[in-house]
Every structure is written in structure tokens, then in C-alpha cells.
Design a protein around this motif. Structure first.
Motif, mmCIF file in Angstrom:
data_model
loop_
_atom_site.group_PDB
_atom_site.id
_atom_site.type_symbol
_atom_site.label_atom_id
_atom_site.label_comp_id
_atom_site.label_asym_id
_atom_site.label_seq_id
_atom_site.Cartn_x
_atom_site.Cartn_y
_atom_site.Cartn_z
ATOM 1 N N GLU A 24 14.252 18.357 6.641
ATOM 2 C CA GLU A 24 13.799 17.744 5.404
ATOM 3 C C GLU A 24 12.898 16.553 5.701
ATOM 4 O O GLU A 24 12.899 16.027 6.809
ATOM 5 N N THR A 25 12.170 16.123 4.698
ATOM 6 C CA THR A 25 11.411 14.882 4.772
ATOM 7 C C THR A 25 12.007 13.924 3.760
ATOM 8 O O THR A 25 12.098 14.242 2.575
ATOM 9 N N ILE A 26 12.440 12.769 4.249
ATOM 10 C CA ILE A 26 13.005 11.738 3.397
ATOM 11 C C ILE A 26 11.922 10.685 3.199
ATOM 12 O O ILE A 26 11.393 10.152 4.168
ATOM 13 N N GLU A 27 11.586 10.390 1.957
ATOM 14 C CA GLU A 27 10.502 9.459 1.672
ATOM 15 C C GLU A 27 11.046 8.101 1.245
ATOM 16 O O GLU A 27 11.932 8.016 0.396
ATOM 17 N N VAL A 28 10.507 7.064 1.857
ATOM 18 C CA VAL A 28 10.839 5.683 1.521
ATOM 19 C C VAL A 28 9.544 5.006 1.074
ATOM 20 O O VAL A 28 8.541 5.065 1.775
ATOM 21 N N THR A 29 9.577 4.374 -0.088
ATOM 22 C CA THR A 29 8.410 3.668 -0.605
ATOM 23 C C THR A 29 8.502 2.190 -0.221
ATOM 24 O O THR A 29 9.586 1.601 -0.264
ATOM 25 N N ILE A 30 7.368 1.638 0.165
ATOM 26 C CA ILE A 30 7.278 0.194 0.410
ATOM 27 C C ILE A 30 6.388 -0.373 -0.683
ATOM 28 O O ILE A 30 5.219 -0.002 -0.798
ATOM 29 N N LYS A 37 5.837 -4.220 -2.850
ATOM 30 C CA LYS A 37 6.185 -5.627 -3.090
ATOM 31 C C LYS A 37 7.233 -6.107 -2.088
ATOM 32 O O LYS A 37 8.235 -6.721 -2.460
ATOM 33 N N LEU A 38 7.010 -5.775 -0.805
ATOM 34 C CA LEU A 38 7.853 -6.235 0.301
ATOM 35 C C LEU A 38 9.285 -5.713 0.244
ATOM 36 O O LEU A 38 10.222 -6.375 0.682
ATOM 37 N N VAL A 39 9.462 -4.489 -0.277
ATOM 38 C CA VAL A 39 10.794 -3.895 -0.386
ATOM 39 C C VAL A 39 10.745 -2.438 0.065
ATOM 40 O O VAL A 39 9.853 -1.685 -0.344
ATOM 41 N N PHE A 40 11.724 -2.037 0.904
ATOM 42 C CA PHE A 40 11.928 -0.632 1.245
ATOM 43 C C PHE A 40 12.782 -0.016 0.133
ATOM 44 O O PHE A 40 13.848 -0.548 -0.194
ATOM 45 N N SER A 41 12.332 1.103 -0.435
ATOM 46 C CA SER A 41 13.094 1.730 -1.510
ATOM 47 C C SER A 41 13.123 3.243 -1.341
ATOM 48 O O SER A 41 12.057 3.860 -1.314
ATOM 49 N N PRO A 42 14.304 3.847 -1.173
ATOM 50 C CA PRO A 42 15.602 3.201 -1.108
ATOM 51 C C PRO A 42 15.792 2.467 0.218
ATOM 52 O O PRO A 42 15.212 2.846 1.239
ATOM 53 N N ALA A 43 16.634 1.442 0.196
ATOM 54 C CA ALA A 43 16.867 0.642 1.395
ATOM 55 C C ALA A 43 17.816 1.345 2.361
ATOM 56 O O ALA A 43 17.734 1.143 3.565
ATOM 57 N N LYS A 44 18.714 2.163 1.836
ATOM 58 C CA LYS A 44 19.667 2.907 2.677
ATOM 59 C C LYS A 44 19.409 4.397 2.501
ATOM 60 O O LYS A 44 19.376 4.887 1.367
ATOM 61 N N ILE A 45 19.213 5.079 3.636
ATOM 62 C CA ILE A 45 18.963 6.518 3.577
ATOM 63 C C ILE A 45 19.848 7.240 4.590
ATOM 64 O O ILE A 45 20.338 6.629 5.543
ATOM 65 N N GLU A 46 20.018 8.524 4.361
ATOM 66 C CA GLU A 46 20.731 9.400 5.277
ATOM 67 C C GLU A 46 19.804 10.537 5.669
ATOM 68 O O GLU A 46 19.044 11.038 4.848
ATOM 69 N N THR A 65 12.493 14.279 9.055
ATOM 70 C CA THR A 65 11.410 13.312 9.173
ATOM 71 C C THR A 65 11.571 12.259 8.089
ATOM 72 O O THR A 65 11.828 12.584 6.932
ATOM 73 N N ILE A 66 11.427 11.005 8.499
ATOM 74 C CA ILE A 66 11.399 9.907 7.528
ATOM 75 C C ILE A 66 9.944 9.521 7.355
ATOM 76 O O ILE A 66 9.229 9.291 8.329
ATOM 77 N N LYS A 67 9.516 9.469 6.100
ATOM 78 C CA LYS A 67 8.123 9.120 5.786
ATOM 79 C C LYS A 67 8.131 7.853 4.941
ATOM 80 O O LYS A 67 8.743 7.818 3.872
ATOM 81 N N TRP A 68 7.476 6.812 5.466
ATOM 82 C CA TRP A 68 7.343 5.559 4.736
ATOM 83 C C TRP A 68 5.963 5.529 4.087
ATOM 84 O O TRP A 68 4.956 5.704 4.762
ATOM 85 N N VAL A 69 5.917 5.290 2.777
ATOM 86 C CA VAL A 69 4.676 5.223 2.021
ATOM 87 C C VAL A 69 4.458 3.756 1.634
ATOM 88 O O VAL A 69 5.229 3.200 0.843
ATOM 89 N N ASN A 70 3.428 3.158 2.212
ATOM 90 C CA ASN A 70 3.143 1.746 2.008
ATOM 91 C C ASN A 70 2.190 1.563 0.828
ATOM 92 O O ASN A 70 1.013 1.888 0.917
ATOM 93 N N LYS A 71 2.696 1.009 -0.266
ATOM 94 C CA LYS A 71 1.860 0.750 -1.445
ATOM 95 C C LYS A 71 1.315 -0.669 -1.458
ATOM 96 O O LYS A 71 0.552 -1.022 -2.341
ATOM 97 N N ASP A 72 1.735 -1.472 -0.481
ATOM 98 C CA ASP A 72 1.256 -2.855 -0.401
ATOM 99 C C ASP A 72 -0.142 -2.919 0.208
ATOM 100 O O ASP A 72 -0.633 -1.946 0.778
ATOM 101 N N VAL A 73 -0.765 -4.096 0.097
ATOM 102 C CA VAL A 73 -2.129 -4.285 0.602
ATOM 103 C C VAL A 73 -2.152 -4.842 2.025
ATOM 104 O O VAL A 73 -3.206 -5.212 2.522
ATOM 105 N N GLN A 128 -1.208 3.302 3.135
ATOM 106 C CA GLN A 128 -1.099 4.559 3.869
ATOM 107 C C GLN A 128 0.369 4.891 4.107
ATOM 108 O O GLN A 128 1.254 4.166 3.677
ATOM 109 N N ALA A 129 0.597 5.985 4.821
ATOM 110 C CA ALA A 129 1.952 6.424 5.140
ATOM 111 C C ALA A 129 2.064 6.673 6.639
ATOM 112 O O ALA A 129 1.064 6.897 7.316
#
Length: 103
Positions: A22-28, A30-39, A45-53, A72-73
Motif C-alpha cells: 500500500e501507499t500511505i500518504e501524509v500531508t505536510i 502549515k508545519l504539521v504532519f497529518s496524520p501524525a501517527k501512521i501504521e 510506501t510512505i508518501k509525504w506531500v509537502n504543501k508548504d512553501v 512536492q512529494a
């Protein structure tokens, strides 16, 4: 249907087939990982999507680090069962946790 094929069909029906990664997506945002806790499971694959500048990292002390450029991600395939806290090296108040289990 041969006996062998019958056993294979029965094993598949009972869930003996390997689990799909699976791919677990974490959004960034306003300086926050969401969700902060993942399994996740080994192979996911963990995918972080950075919405910050500005850039962020996901850093594990003594472990991995992933650089996520602004707007970017970036991804990481987890390879071993572990439970770790991670943070952004640039913004240490940003914290997350991932628990990886065997499939």
C-alpha cells in the motif's frame, strides 16, 4: 479441475495470497504532519506531500531521512518492522510516528 488446482484455489480463497503493498500518504501543511501517527507493513510506501512553501525532512535519529522539497512529494518504502518517531530537521517541532509491522 485437478487436485493441485483445487488446493491452490482453496488457499487463495482463504487469504493465503500475499498482501498487496500500500501507499500511505501524509500531508505536510502549515508545519504539521497529518496524520501524525501512521501504521504500515513492510513493503508499503510512505508518501509525504509537502504543501508548504519551504522544504521539510522526515528524519529518524540513527535511521533514515527523506528530503521533501516545497510543493512536492517524496516517498520511502519501509523495509523492516519497527516503531519510530520522526521529525523535520529544519523544524524540530514537526513530529510524527510510524509503526511498521511484518506483512
Amino acid at each position: 479441475m485437478s487436485r493441485r488446482h483445487l488446493w491452490i484455489a482453496l488457499a487463495l480463497a482463504m487469504g493465503a495470497a500475499p498482501a498487496k503493498a500500500e501507499t500511505i500518504e501524509v500531508t505536510i501543511d502549515k508545519l504539521v504532519f497529518s496524520p501524525a501517527k501512521i501504521e504500515a507493513k513492510v513493503g508499503d510506501t510512505i508518501k509525504w506531500v509537502n504543501k508548504d512553501v519551504f522544504a521539510h525532512t522526515t528524519t529518524v535519529n540513527g535511521g533514515w531521512e527523506v528530503m521533501i522539497p516545497p510543493k512536492q512529494a517524496a516517498s520511502l518504502m519501509v523495509k523492516k518492522a519497527e516503531s519510530v518517531d520522526y521529525f523535520c530537521r529544519f523544524h524540530p517541532n514537526m513530529k510524527g510516528h510510524v509503526t511498521v509491522t511484518s506483512p
